[in-house]
Design a protein around this motif. Sequence first.
Motif, PDB file in Angstrom:
ATOM      1  N   MET A 287       0.829  -1.204   0.000  1.00 12.69           N
ATOM      2  CA  MET A 287       0.000   0.000   0.000  1.00 12.69           C
ATOM      3  C   MET A 287       0.862   1.253   0.000  1.00 12.69           C
ATOM      4  O   MET A 287       1.921   1.312   0.640  1.00 12.69           O
ATOM      5  CB  MET A 287      -0.925   0.012   1.222  1.00 12.69           C
ATOM      6  N   ILE A 288       0.411   2.238  -0.761  1.00 15.37           N
ATOM      7  CA  ILE A 288       1.030   3.571  -0.768  1.00 15.37           C
ATOM      8  C   ILE A 288       0.045   4.511  -0.083  1.00 15.37           C
ATOM      9  O   ILE A 288      -1.098   4.653  -0.537  1.00 15.37           O
ATOM     10  CB  ILE A 288       1.314   4.052  -2.197  1.00 15.37           C
ATOM     11  N   PHE A 289       0.496   5.149   0.991  1.00 15.65           N
ATOM     12  CA  PHE A 289      -0.407   5.976   1.777  1.00 15.65           C
ATOM     13  C   PHE A 289      -0.416   7.420   1.286  1.00 15.65           C
ATOM     14  O   PHE A 289       0.428   7.841   0.497  1.00 15.65           O
ATOM     15  CB  PHE A 289      -0.026   5.916   3.259  1.00 15.65           C
ATOM     16  N   GLN A 290      -1.369   8.168   1.800  1.00 11.71           N
ATOM     17  CA  GLN A 290      -1.613   9.527   1.328  1.00 11.71           C
ATOM     18  C   GLN A 290      -0.502  10.507   1.697  1.00 11.71           C
ATOM     19  O   GLN A 290      -0.066  11.299   0.859  1.00 11.71           O
ATOM     20  CB  GLN A 290      -2.947  10.025   1.894  1.00 11.71           C
ATOM     21  N   ASP A 291      -0.031  10.460   2.932  1.00 16.05           N
ATOM     22  CA  ASP A 291       0.876  11.488   3.432  1.00 16.05           C
ATOM     23  C   ASP A 291       2.303  10.958   3.578  1.00 16.05           C
ATOM     24  O   ASP A 291       2.588  10.187   4.496  1.00 16.05           O
ATOM     25  CB  ASP A 291       0.374  11.996   4.795  1.00 16.05           C
ATOM     26  N   PRO A 292       3.215  11.354   2.699  1.00 15.79           N
ATOM     27  CA  PRO A 292       4.600  10.863   2.791  1.00 15.79           C
ATOM     28  C   PRO A 292       5.328  11.382   4.028  1.00 15.79           C
ATOM     29  O   PRO A 292       6.363  10.839   4.415  1.00 15.79           O
ATOM     30  CB  PRO A 292       5.245  11.389   1.508  1.00 15.79           C
ATOM     31  N   TYR A 293       4.782  12.429   4.660  1.00 15.30           N
ATOM     32  CA  TYR A 293       5.417  12.978   5.856  1.00 15.30           C
ATOM     33  C   TYR A 293       5.138  12.115   7.082  1.00 15.30           C
ATOM     34  O   TYR A 293       5.879  12.148   8.057  1.00 15.30           O
ATOM     35  CB  TYR A 293       4.935  14.412   6.098  1.00 15.30           C
TER      36      TYR A 293
END
Length: 334
Positions: free
Chosen positions: A99-105
Motif C-alpha cells: 500500500m502507498i499511503f496519502q501522506d509521505p510525511y
Amino acid sequence: MDNSVLLKVNQLKKTFIKKSGTVFNRKKTEVYAVNNVNFEIKKGEILGIIGESGCGKTTTARMVMRLMEESSGEILFEGNNLCTIKNAETNRLRKNMQMIFQDPYDTLNPGMRIVDILMEPLNAHEKNLPSNEKLKRVIEAIESIELKPAEDYLYRYPHQLSGGQRQRIAIARAVILKPSFIAADEPTSMLDVSVRAGILNLLLDLRKKMGLTMLFITHDLSTASYMCDRIAVMYQGRIVEIGPTKKIIQSPSHPYTIALVSVVKDLNYFIENREKLILDGEVDSTRKDTGCTFVTRCPHQEKVCHSKAPEIEALGNGHAVACHCHSNWLEKTS
C-alpha cells in the motif's frame, strides 16, 4: 474465480458504533462506512474509486489490505478469502499486496535512514537473502523511482528530502518486494501540483514494467481519468456507478456522477446550474437501507427513491449504475 481476476470483493460491509447523548441517556447509532460493496480487478488493471470525503473509499482500501477488519463480506485475492484465512497465511500473501499511503510525511520514520526504511520489507519477508543482495535490491528500488544516483539518497533521513522525493521513497518501499497488487490511497493529494504529474507517470511506468494491478483511491475525477482503466463512483459507502473510464467521463448515468463530471468539464456551467445537478448537503453515513443513498441531495428524486435502495443495473460493456430513474435523469439534464 476467473483466472484473469486478481482481486474480487463481494458484499463488503463495515459499520461502526457512534455514541451520542448525555451520560445518563447514551444513544448508540450504527454508522455505515462501507455498505455492500462489490467489484473486481483484473490482472494488470487499475481500478479507481472516487468520491467525496467520508464516502468510504479509504476504508474499503484498508479492509482489502487487512489493515482493518470487515463487518461482513469476503475479499478474494489470488483465490484466497482474506477474511477467513489465518494470520500466518495473510502474512505470506502480504508480500504480494502493498500500500502507498496519502501522506509521505507521516509514513516514513523520521529517525531512520532511507536505506534502513527500504531494508525493513526485505528483513521481514526475505530474511535469508544475504546482506549484499538486500543492499543491491535497495539500490535497484531507488533507481526504479528515478532518484539517481541511488547512493546519494541511501544515508539521508526523510527530513532531508522534498515531499515528492519522500513519496517516491514510499513507492520504492511498496515495490521492493515485487508485489502483484498495490493499493494507492490518494498518493498525490498531499504534494505540490508541480510534482503530482511526475508521481502519476512513475506509477504508470512501474505498472508497465512490473505488470502491477492497482486499486487507486482519489477524490479527483481528472486524476482518476488519467490513471485508471475503470472507475467506481462511491457515495455514502455504496458504489453508485462503475464502468470503463471513457464511459464514466463521457456518458455518466448516475446523478452524482453527472455532478462530478460537470465540475471537471465546465466549472462555470456547474456553478450556474448547481441546483439542477446536486442539492447542498454532506454524506450521512447513519442512514439505513430504506432508500437511495443519494436521495437527500438528488434534485429529481421520485417516490420510489425514498422507499427502496436501487440495485446495480448493467448498462452494457461493463458499465453499471445504481439508480431507479437514471434514464429520466439523463433526459432532464441533456
